[in-house]
Enzyme design. Structure first.
Site, PDB file in Angstrom:
ATOM      1  N   ASP A   1       0.843  -1.201   0.000  1.00 19.83           N
ATOM      2  CA  ASP A   1       0.000   0.000   0.000  1.00 19.83           C
ATOM      3  C   ASP A   1       0.876   1.248   0.000  1.00 19.83           C
ATOM      4  O   ASP A   1       0.665   2.184  -0.773  1.00 19.83           O
ATOM      5  CB  ASP A   1      -0.924  -0.004   1.229  1.00 19.83           C
ATOM      6  CG  ASP A   1      -1.773  -1.260   1.283  1.00 19.83           C
ATOM      7  OD1 ASP A   1      -2.427  -1.561   0.278  1.00 19.83           O
ATOM      8  OD2 ASP A   1      -1.754  -1.956   2.318  1.00 19.83           O
TER       9      ASP A   1
ATOM     10  N   GLU B   1       1.640  -6.397  -5.146  1.00 16.73           N
ATOM     11  CA  GLU B   1       1.159  -5.605  -6.277  1.00 16.73           C
ATOM     12  C   GLU B   1       2.270  -4.781  -6.935  1.00 16.73           C
ATOM     13  O   GLU B   1       2.488  -4.855  -8.138  1.00 16.73           O
ATOM     14  CB  GLU B   1       0.025  -4.670  -5.813  1.00 16.73           C
ATOM     15  CG  GLU B   1      -0.478  -3.785  -6.941  1.00 16.73           C
ATOM     16  CD  GLU B   1      -1.824  -3.160  -6.683  1.00 16.73           C
ATOM     17  OE1 GLU B   1      -2.688  -3.785  -6.024  1.00 16.73           O
ATOM     18  OE2 GLU B   1      -2.046  -2.034  -7.165  1.00 16.73           O
TER      19      GLU B   1
END
Ligand code: TRH
Length: 388
Positions: A27, A271
Site C-alpha cells: 500500500d 502488487e
C-alpha cells in the site's frame, strides 16, 4: 493540522493522497510511487498522508519516521491526522486520492464540503486483471449524506482501465542498465526471490542449485530470508553446496528496479513488485497476496489468462505450473516445475519483453489519473502542465 502546501511550489494544482498500511509494503509502496510521480513528473503539489511512516521509511530512507511533516523528493509526507483536528480552515487539495478504500479522516471529508468547488475525490483500488474492472473503472459513488462524489479508479492491463504506474523514463533507464549488468561468470544464473513465507522454498532452492552451478539467489530480509538461512546452513537439506544465497536488507524503492533488472528470473509478490517485474521484462513468478475467501486465485488466473495468451502451449503450461506450485507451496512438484520453466527460458525472455512493450503502449496510471482529474476539476484557473 492541514496547513497550506509549501509556497515554493509554483503549480496551480494540488493533490492529497491518503494511505493506511494494512501490512507489508504494497500500500505504501504504491502510494509513494504515485505521489513521487505526480510531484516530480507532473509537478503537481502533492501531499502523502500515511499512518505508518516507519514502513514508508524502509522504502524511502531519506524519510525521518519521527517527523510528522516533511518534504522528501518534492513530496510533502505527513503522518495520519489525529482526531483532534480543530483547524477547519485547512487547505483541502484540488484532488483527493483515497488509496484502497482506507477511509479518509472524517474532519477532512467535512472540510471537503466547505470548499467553493468540491475536490475530485478518487478511490484508488487494487490492481486486477479480471474482466469486470473495465466496466467499473471511474464509476461514481455519491456520498450518502454529503454533496460529494467519489470515483473508483481501477488500475488494469487494458485500455479503458486506469493502467499501470510507469515513469516516463523507465524503459530508457532499464535498457541502459541492462547493457551493463556485471557478471562474475558468463553462465551465471541470477534469481530474486521476494515472497511471503513458503514451505516450498527449500525444494525450490535445491532445484535452482541443480540447474546451474553458478546460480546466485537473492532474498530480501523477511521470513523467506530466515528459512533460506536454515536451508543454507543445513547440509542435510541440500543436494550440493554450490548455490550462493544472498540475504540482504531492503534496497530503497528507487533502487528496486535496478535489483530486478540485474536478475534472470524474478519471484515477486503483492502488487507493486508484480508490476515492476513486468516492466523489467524478465521471466517471473508471482506469489499473489492470499485472501481467506480464495478470491486471490481468481485474480491470479485472470492475469495468467492474459499473460499466457500469446505463448505457445508448452511454455504457457510451464508458467502456469510453476506459478501453481509456488502459490500452493507444493514442495513435491516445484522442482520439476522449475526445470520445465527453465527449459522455456529463451521463449519466456522474449515474451516478457513483448509483454512489457504491449502494456507500455497504453497510457500509464498517473497520466490516466491526471487526465481524469483535469476533466473533472471545475477549478477556476486550474491548468495542468502539458506532459512533454
Ligand atoms: O509487500 P507486499 O506484499 O505488499 C502488499 C501488502 O501485503 C498489501 O496489504 C496487499 O494488499 C498488497 O501487497 C497486494 O508486496 P508489494 O506490493 O510488491 O510491495 C513491496 C514494495 O517494497 C514495493 O514497492 C517494492 C518495495 N521494495 C523495495 O523498495 N526494496 C526492496 O528491497 C524490496 C524487496 C521491495
Amino acid at each position: 493540522m492541514f496547513c497550506a502546501i509549501s509556497a515554493e511550489h509554483k503549480l496551480n494544482m494540488t493533490c492529497d493522497i491518503f494511505c493506511r498500511v494494512i501490512d507489508n509494503f504494497g500500500d505504501v509502496g504504491v502510494t509513494w510511487r504515485l505521489a513521487h510521480q505526480l510531484g516530480n513528473e507532473f509537478e503537481i503539489t502533492t501531499r502523502l498522508f500515511v499512518d505508518d511512516l516507519v514502513s514508508l521509511a524502509v522504502l524511502v530512507p531519506a524519510l525521518d519516521p519521527l517527523q510528522s511533516s516533511q518534504i522528501v523528493e518534492r513530496v510533502e509526507v505527513r503522518g495520519w491526522p489525529g482526531d483532534d483536528i480543530t483547524d477547519i480552515t485547512l487547505a483541502v487539495a484540488d484532488c483527493v486520492i483515497e488509496a484502497f478504500q482506507c477511509a479518509l479522516p472524517p474532519q477532512y471529508v467535512n472540510a471537503m464540503t466547505l470548499r467553493r468547488v468540491a475536490p475530485v475525490w478518487i478511490n484508488l483500488d487494487y490492481l486486477s486483471a479480471e474482466s469486470w474492472v473495465i466496466a467499473h473503472h471511474l464509476l461514481p459513488s455519491p456520498h450518502p449524506q454529503l454533496a460529494l462524489n467519489k470515483y473508483f479508479f481501477f488500475p488494469g492491463f487494458e485500455r479503458g482501465t486506469g493502467g499501470l504506474l510507469r515513469e516516463r523514463d523507465l524503459f530508457l533507464r532499464r535498457d541502459a542498465a541492462q547493457l551493463t549488468v556485471p557478471r562474475q561468470h558468463a553462465n551465471e544464473l541470477r534469481v530474486l526471490i521476494f515472497g511471503y513465507a513458503n514451505a516450498a522454498l527449500p525444494e525450490l532452492l535445491n532445484a535452482i542449485e541443480c540447474t546451474n552451478a553458478k546460480a546466485v539467489v537473492t532474498i530480501p530480509h523477511g521470513k523467506l530470508g530466515i528459512d533460506a538461512t536454515v536451508w543454507q546452513n543445513d547440509k542435510s537439506l541440500r543436494s550440493s553446496d554450490s548455490l550462493s544465497v544472498n540475504i540482504q536488507p531492503f534496497v530503497p524503492q528507487s533502487e528496486f528496479d535496478g535489483l530486478l533488472w540485474s536478475q534472470d528470473v524474478c519471484f515477486i509478490r503483492g502488487e507493486d513488485s508484480f508490476v515492476r517485474t513486468q516492466w523489467a521484462a524478465k521471466p517471473f513468478v508471482w506469489q499473489i497476496y492470499p485472501t481467506s475467501d480464495g478470491a486471490h486465485l481468481t485474480k491470479l488466473n485472470a492475469f495468467l489468462d492474459r499473460y499466457c495468451a500469446d505463448l505457445n502451449s508448452a511454455a504457457a503450461a510451464a508458467v502456469r505450473e510453476l506459478w501453481r506450485t509456488w502459490n500452493s507451496e507444493d514442495a513435491v512438484a516445484i522442482a520439476p516445475a522449475w526445470r520445465e520453466f527453465m527449459r522455456h527460458c529463451t521463449v519466456l525472455n522474449s515474451h516478457a519483453r513483448a509483454w512489457a512493450d504491449q502494456l507500455a503502449a497504453q497510457p500509464d496510471l498517473a497520466t490516466n489519473l491526471v487526465t481524469f482529474m483535469q476533466k473533472s476539476a471545475k477549478i477556476e484557473g486550474f491548468m495542468h502542465k502539458t506532459v512533454a
